[in-house]
Design a protein around this motif. Structure first.
Motif, PDB file in Angstrom:
ATOM      1  N   LEU A  84       0.831  -1.206   0.000  1.00  0.00           N
ATOM      2  CA  LEU A  84       0.000   0.000   0.000  1.00  0.00           C
ATOM      3  C   LEU A  84       0.864   1.254   0.000  1.00  0.00           C
ATOM      4  N   ILE A  85       1.937   1.224   0.775  1.00  0.00           N
ATOM      5  CA  ILE A  85       2.790   2.413   0.906  1.00  0.00           C
ATOM      6  C   ILE A  85       3.650   2.604  -0.328  1.00  0.00           C
ATOM      7  N   THR A  86       4.329   1.528  -0.762  1.00  0.00           N
ATOM      8  CA  THR A  86       5.269   1.659  -1.874  1.00  0.00           C
ATOM      9  C   THR A  86       4.584   1.703  -3.229  1.00  0.00           C
ATOM     10  N   GLY A  87       3.364   1.155  -3.339  1.00  0.00           N
ATOM     11  CA  GLY A  87       2.680   1.119  -4.629  1.00  0.00           C
ATOM     12  C   GLY A  87       1.737   2.276  -4.885  1.00  0.00           C
ATOM     13  N   TYR A  92      -6.210   4.902  -1.123  1.00  0.00           N
ATOM     14  CA  TYR A  92      -7.478   4.268  -0.738  1.00  0.00           C
ATOM     15  C   TYR A  92      -7.634   4.249   0.783  1.00  0.00           C
ATOM     16  N   GLU A  93      -6.513   4.074   1.485  1.00  0.00           N
ATOM     17  CA  GLU A  93      -6.565   4.070   2.945  1.00  0.00           C
ATOM     18  C   GLU A  93      -6.953   5.447   3.483  1.00  0.00           C
ATOM     19  N   LEU A  94      -6.510   6.490   2.783  1.00  0.00           N
ATOM     20  CA  LEU A  94      -6.813   7.849   3.229  1.00  0.00           C
ATOM     21  C   LEU A  94      -8.294   8.173   3.079  1.00  0.00           C
ATOM     22  N   CYS A  95      -8.985   7.404   2.235  1.00  0.00           N
ATOM     23  CA  CYS A  95     -10.415   7.645   2.027  1.00  0.00           C
ATOM     24  C   CYS A  95     -11.289   6.962   3.077  1.00  0.00           C
ATOM     25  N   ARG A  96     -10.702   6.115   3.892  1.00  0.00           N
ATOM     26  CA  ARG A  96     -11.495   5.405   4.900  1.00  0.00           C
ATOM     27  C   ARG A  96     -11.948   6.374   5.997  1.00  0.00           C
ATOM     28  N   PRO A  97     -13.166   6.205   6.492  1.00  0.00           N
ATOM     29  CA  PRO A  97     -13.651   7.100   7.563  1.00  0.00           C
ATOM     30  C   PRO A  97     -13.176   6.663   8.953  1.00  0.00           C
ATOM     31  N   CYS A  98     -11.894   6.349   9.052  1.00  0.00           N
ATOM     32  CA  CYS A  98     -11.318   5.955  10.339  1.00  0.00           C
ATOM     33  C   CYS A  98      -9.824   6.245  10.309  1.00  0.00           C
ATOM     34  N   GLY A  99      -9.208   6.240  11.480  1.00  0.00           N
ATOM     35  CA  GLY A  99      -7.785   6.534  11.568  1.00  0.00           C
ATOM     36  C   GLY A  99      -6.947   5.395  11.008  1.00  0.00           C
ATOM     37  N   ILE A 100      -5.930   5.743  10.207  1.00  0.00           N
ATOM     38  CA  ILE A 100      -5.081   4.718   9.603  1.00  0.00           C
ATOM     39  C   ILE A 100      -4.290   3.988  10.684  1.00  0.00           C
ATOM     40  N   TYR A 101      -3.779   4.722  11.663  1.00  0.00           N
ATOM     41  CA  TYR A 101      -2.970   4.071  12.709  1.00  0.00           C
ATOM     42  C   TYR A 101      -3.793   3.020  13.432  1.00  0.00           C
ATOM     43  N   GLU A 102      -4.974   3.362  13.868  1.00  0.00           N
ATOM     44  CA  GLU A 102      -5.821   2.418  14.602  1.00  0.00           C
ATOM     45  C   GLU A 102      -6.251   1.255  13.707  1.00  0.00           C
ATOM     46  N   VAL A 262       2.981  12.918   1.959  1.00  0.00           N
ATOM     47  CA  VAL A 262       2.728  11.884   0.952  1.00  0.00           C
ATOM     48  C   VAL A 262       2.354  12.527  -0.395  1.00  0.00           C
ATOM     49  N   VAL A 263       2.973  12.021  -1.445  1.00  0.00           N
ATOM     50  CA  VAL A 263       2.614  12.422  -2.812  1.00  0.00           C
ATOM     51  C   VAL A 263       2.268  11.165  -3.583  1.00  0.00           C
ATOM     52  N   VAL A 264       1.026  11.063  -4.058  1.00  0.00           N
ATOM     53  CA  VAL A 264       0.564   9.903  -4.817  1.00  0.00           C
ATOM     54  C   VAL A 264       0.634  10.246  -6.289  1.00  0.00           C
TER      55      VAL A 264
END
Length: 267
Positions: A84-87, A92-102, A262-264
């Motif tokens: 997810l990070i390198t590709g 998509y993770e940033l679009c989730r309605p929850c914290g990425i860390y949790e 982050v730059v996508v």
């Protein structure tokens, strides 16, 4: 909170499906557990000095390493997060309605618990049925057993919080190899997974005490055998909580800083 519990549950169920890998891992852990114990038995039989930890406690220490290996190994990794990070799919993770860390913390925690659930009970039964001196001993008291359970679960949370730092570091390095090897090797040694911490030289024990790794494995395993008294175990649990708070706080701060940069690429 319901979202993170759902993620944990789904990951746990998914992890429970890999029974073939669990059986192979169980056989491997039994083999290495017996090999390590044979080495320690030979060492104690030919040692001319009194050791700071008894052979019985070292054998319990070794079996607990193998039984709860999924809880304490730092080289355990989720390649999906690295991809997810390198590709670039971190978008998509940033679009989730929850914290990425949790969200990631819940996934990693479920993976470790499901892996341990498939392996620990068969190894535990075999370890209790072996003849002396290879047998796993019961804790000296019920209180010691309860303190062990609490310290082991806190150690698991500390391990996951350390693992989160490995994933977060990939935002800058773009390669998981370096950080995984560095933290896994150092963590395995100072957690007492190579040799128990009490058998280390005094100066190495001081380094181990100053790092969080020892509180993931060495501390709960010595609480189990009663080598660490109950009063000292309570203080150790407090130190575990402090390390957990510090690692989670630093991890959340690091992830927040990484996401700001982050730059996508692409659209």
């Amino acid at each position: 909170m319901n979202a993170y519990l759902s993620v944990w549950r789904l990951r746990f169920i998914n992890g429970m499906q890999y029974r073939a890998a669990a059986y192979a891992g169980m056989a491997t852990q039994l083999f290495f557990g017996l090999v390590f114990i044979m080495i320690f038995v030979a060492f104690y039989q030919h040692s001319t000095q009194e050791q700071p930890i008894s052979l019985k406690d070292v054998i319990s220490y070794t079996w607990l390493q193998q039984i709860f290996l999924a809880f304490i190994m730092l080289w355990f990794r989720d390649n999906e997060i690295f991809q997810l990070i390198t590709g670039g799919n971190i978008a998509y993770e940033l679009c989730r309605p929850c914290g990425i860390y949790e969200f990631w913390f819940s996934k990693l925690l479920a993976q470790r618990v499901s892996s341990a659930a498939l392996r620990c009970f068969p190894i535990l039964i075999v370890a209790f049925l072996l003849p002396r001196p290879y047998r796993l001993q019961l804790p000296p008291s019920l209180t010691a057993g309860l303190l062990f359970v609490v310290s082991l679960l806190l150690g698991l949370l500390v391990v996951v919080s350390i693992s989160m730092l490995i994933y977060i570091s990939v935002f800058w390095t773009m390669s998981p190899v370096g950080s995984t090897l560095l933290i896994a090797v150092a963590g395995e040694f100072f957690a007492g997974l190579v040799i128990p911490v009490p058998l280390m030289p005094a100066w190495l024990q001081q380094i181990a005490n100053a790092l969080p790794f020892r509180w993931t494995a060495d501390f709960p395993f010595r609480v189990y055998s009663g080598q660490i008294p109950q009063a000292e175990a309570l203080w150790g649990i407090l130190i575990q909580l402090l390390w957990l708070a510090a690692l989670v706080g630093f991890g959340r701060w690091s992830l927040h800083r990484a996401l700001r940069q982050v730059v996508v690429q692409g659209g």
